[in-house]
Design a protein around this motif. Structure first.
Motif, PDB file in Angstrom:
ATOM      1  N   UNK A  11       0.813  -1.221   0.000  1.00 11.61           N
ATOM      2  CA  UNK A  11       0.000   0.000   0.000  1.00 11.61           C
ATOM      3  C   UNK A  11       0.845   1.269   0.000  1.00 11.61           C
ATOM      4  N   UNK A  12       1.887   1.329   0.803  1.00  8.66           N
ATOM      5  CA  UNK A  12       2.715   2.548   0.859  1.00  8.66           C
ATOM      6  C   UNK A  12       3.389   2.794  -0.486  1.00  8.66           C
ATOM      7  N   UNK A  17       3.533   5.929  -5.603  1.00 12.42           N
ATOM      8  CA  UNK A  17       3.495   5.978  -7.069  1.00 12.42           C
ATOM      9  C   UNK A  17       2.344   6.875  -7.528  1.00 12.42           C
ATOM     10  N   UNK A  18       1.205   6.756  -6.873  1.00  9.30           N
ATOM     11  CA  UNK A  18      -0.006   7.460  -7.279  1.00  9.30           C
ATOM     12  C   UNK A  18       0.012   8.953  -6.920  1.00  9.30           C
ATOM     13  N   UNK A  19       0.635   9.312  -5.820  1.00  7.00           N
ATOM     14  CA  UNK A  19       0.575  10.689  -5.311  1.00  7.00           C
ATOM     15  C   UNK A  19       0.936  11.751  -6.346  1.00  7.00           C
ATOM     16  N   UNK A  20       2.024  11.621  -7.122  1.00 12.01           N
ATOM     17  CA  UNK A  20       2.325  12.670  -8.098  1.00 12.01           C
ATOM     18  C   UNK A  20       1.275  12.800  -9.203  1.00 12.01           C
ATOM     19  N   UNK A  35      -3.906   8.012   1.557  1.00 10.84           N
ATOM     20  CA  UNK A  35      -2.886   7.574   2.504  1.00 10.84           C
ATOM     21  C   UNK A  35      -2.571   6.101   2.247  1.00 10.84           C
ATOM     22  N   UNK A  36      -1.463   5.608   2.781  1.00  9.22           N
ATOM     23  CA  UNK A  36      -1.197   4.167   2.663  1.00  9.22           C
ATOM     24  C   UNK A  36      -2.329   3.321   3.248  1.00  9.22           C
ATOM     25  N   UNK A  37      -2.954   3.793   4.322  1.00 12.59           N
ATOM     26  CA  UNK A  37      -4.064   3.047   4.920  1.00 12.59           C
ATOM     27  C   UNK A  37      -5.265   2.993   3.963  1.00 12.59           C
ATOM     28  N   UNK A  38      -5.555   4.105   3.324  1.00  8.89           N
ATOM     29  CA  UNK A  38      -6.643   4.118   2.346  1.00  8.89           C
ATOM     30  C   UNK A  38      -6.313   3.234   1.141  1.00  8.89           C
ATOM     31  N   UNK A  39      -5.052   3.277   0.719  1.00 10.67           N
ATOM     32  CA  UNK A  39      -4.635   2.435  -0.400  1.00 10.67           C
ATOM     33  C   UNK A  39      -4.730   0.962  -0.016  1.00 10.67           C
ATOM     34  N   UNK A  44      -7.351  -4.344  -0.755  1.00 13.93           N
ATOM     35  CA  UNK A  44      -8.150  -5.427  -0.192  1.00 13.93           C
ATOM     36  C   UNK A  44      -9.467  -5.578  -0.935  1.00 13.93           C
ATOM     37  N   UNK A  45     -10.144  -4.470  -1.180  1.00 16.33           N
ATOM     38  CA  UNK A  45     -11.434  -4.523  -1.877  1.00 16.33           C
ATOM     39  C   UNK A  45     -11.279  -5.047  -3.301  1.00 16.33           C
ATOM     40  N   UNK A  46     -10.267  -4.574  -4.023  1.00 15.52           N
ATOM     41  CA  UNK A  46     -10.064  -5.020  -5.406  1.00 15.52           C
ATOM     42  C   UNK A  46      -9.734  -6.508  -5.455  1.00 15.52           C
TER      43      UNK A  46
END
Length: 177
Positions: A11-12, A17-20, A35-39, A44-46
């Motif tokens: 996740x982190x 990678x996604x942030x920029x 956030x890494x927690x949201x990611x 998990x959902x995917x």
């Protein structure tokens, strides 16, 4: 490069990678990087219903340098065999084969799970993404004009789709996993 199923431990790296893309581009219409927690929740959902894969670079200590995932196209039951896909690579990794490797592995996993069609949306212009999707058999099905506002201007979004499995009959397919 090596493709594997993502875990919450990735996740982190995926968030980094996604942030920029979130902060510096209109490629995504999110405005606050997750956030890494949201990611981790997204991964998990995917993985529960579709798939989330990561790309590792063995030359760089097997560090995660990209990811691709699929999720529901639409919540209505008639769309349950259709997925929406996305792929993200670290800056500087475009046109290196990483996106293709991720998508090919993702498509194989989605077929195993019973999905028939994949879709993708991309903010225009985005020559690299358009080229990748076309090269993998996606067809343009429409363009939403001036649909998203980000970084002080309106943006168009192209919609593309690709058949994963050609239907031989009009019989209902097996339910996706």
């Amino acid at each position: 490069m090596r493709v594997r199923q993502a875990t919450v431990e990735d996740a982190a790296a995926c968030a980094a990678i996604y942030a920029p893309y979130v902060t510096d581009t209109a490629i995504t219409f999110e405005t606050v990087p997750p956030t890494p927690e949201q990611m981790a929740e997204r991964i998990t959902a995917a993985n529960r219903t579709h798939a989330w894969l990561v790309l590792e670079d063995p030359a760089d200590g097997c560090r995660v340098v990209g990811y691709a995932y699929a999720g529901p196209f639409n919540a209505r039951p008639a769309y349950r065999w259709t997925c929406e896909t996305s792929v993200y690579l670290e800056p500087g990794r475009r046109r290196t084969g990483g996106g293709r490797a991720l998508y090919e592995a993702l498509f194989a996993r989605l077929v195993e799970r019973g999905y028939r069609i994949v879709t993708a949306g991309m903010t225009l212009p985005n020559e690299a993404s358009e080229g990748l999707h076309r090269s993998l058999g996606f067809e343009l099905v429409g363009i939403y004009r001036r649909i998203g506002w980000k970084h002080g201007k309106w943006h168009d979004v192209a919609r593309m789709q690709r058949m994963l499995v050609e239907d031989a009959a009009d019989d209902p397919p097996a339910e996706p996993i």
